[in-house]
Write a protein that holds these residues in place. Sequence first.
Motif, PDB file in Angstrom:
ATOM      1  N   GLU A   1       0.815  -1.199   0.000  1.00  0.00           N
ATOM      2  CA  GLU A   1       0.000   0.000   0.000  1.00  0.00           C
ATOM      3  C   GLU A   1       0.851   1.253   0.000  1.00  0.00           C
ATOM      4  O   GLU A   1       2.057   1.192   0.155  1.00  0.00           O
TER       5      GLU A   1
ATOM      6  N   ARG B   1       3.084 -10.022  12.012  1.00  0.00           N
ATOM      7  CA  ARG B   1       1.671  -9.656  11.883  1.00  0.00           C
ATOM      8  C   ARG B   1       1.421  -8.375  12.637  1.00  0.00           C
ATOM      9  O   ARG B   1       2.082  -8.087  13.626  1.00  0.00           O
TER      10      ARG B   1
ATOM     11  N   MET C   1      -4.299  -6.337   6.862  1.00  0.00           N
ATOM     12  CA  MET C   1      -3.551  -7.527   6.450  1.00  0.00           C
ATOM     13  C   MET C   1      -2.179  -7.252   5.837  1.00  0.00           C
ATOM     14  O   MET C   1      -1.590  -8.157   5.284  1.00  0.00           O
ATOM     15  N   ASN C   2      -1.648  -6.069   5.906  1.00  0.00           N
ATOM     16  CA  ASN C   2      -0.336  -5.816   5.302  1.00  0.00           C
ATOM     17  C   ASN C   2       0.753  -6.395   6.198  1.00  0.00           C
ATOM     18  O   ASN C   2       1.451  -5.674   6.908  1.00  0.00           O
TER      19      ASN C   2
ATOM     20  N   ARG D   1       0.865 -12.460   6.104  1.00  0.00           N
ATOM     21  CA  ARG D   1      -0.248 -13.120   5.409  1.00  0.00           C
ATOM     22  C   ARG D   1      -0.286 -12.706   3.951  1.00  0.00           C
ATOM     23  O   ARG D   1      -0.756 -13.451   3.103  1.00  0.00           O
ATOM     24  N   GLU D   2       0.257 -11.516   3.632  1.00  0.00           N
ATOM     25  CA  GLU D   2       0.343 -11.044   2.245  1.00  0.00           C
ATOM     26  C   GLU D   2       1.697 -11.322   1.625  1.00  0.00           C
ATOM     27  O   GLU D   2       1.783 -11.717   0.474  1.00  0.00           O
ATOM     28  N   PHE D   3       2.790 -11.071   2.361  1.00  0.00           N
ATOM     29  CA  PHE D   3       4.116 -11.132   1.746  1.00  0.00           C
ATOM     30  C   PHE D   3       5.011 -12.252   2.262  1.00  0.00           C
ATOM     31  O   PHE D   3       6.147 -12.376   1.840  1.00  0.00           O
TER      32      PHE D   3
END
Length: 167
Positions: A3, A87, A94-95, A98-100
């Motif tokens: 983002e 986390r 959620m950045n 869980r994303e990367f």
Amino acid sequence: MPERTREHGHAEGRERDERGGPLKRIGLAEVYNPSMKPTLLPGDQLVVKYGASVRRGDIVVLRHPFQHDLLIVKRAVERRSGGWWVRGDNPLVMNDSREFGTVPDELVVARAWLRLRPPRGVQLSLASVARWSVSALRPLVGPVRPRGGASASGVLSGVFSRRLRAR
């Protein structure tokens, strides 16, 4: 896709300064967005230690794995092959890993040591100032606690040699 720089618990700034000495390892980061709520709120300041060892449950400043000029603030959840699973404390944002995925050790910049919470709003009474002063300074290192916060003892010493802008 990561983002924009003004979203979700990020830090931005320079990780190192050109001065030497033992204070080079201590700095400040400012939290801008809600990815670490309720532990950290926008406007909170973090005293961070560069190069400190990271343990499960620590709050860390790290380089975003896909955008290395972006620094983010997350909790180190567990050690995995290849680095740390991180986390945010806010389940709605959620950045994080869980994303990367797992974050390599070399992207971990600093460990948060202490939270400094600025006064929010106008302090109208001695009692409200007293309540704020009790909650304004909170250690962020120590035993692992359930999601939502960590606590322990820590002593603030020295002067801060640099400052990160944390989101």
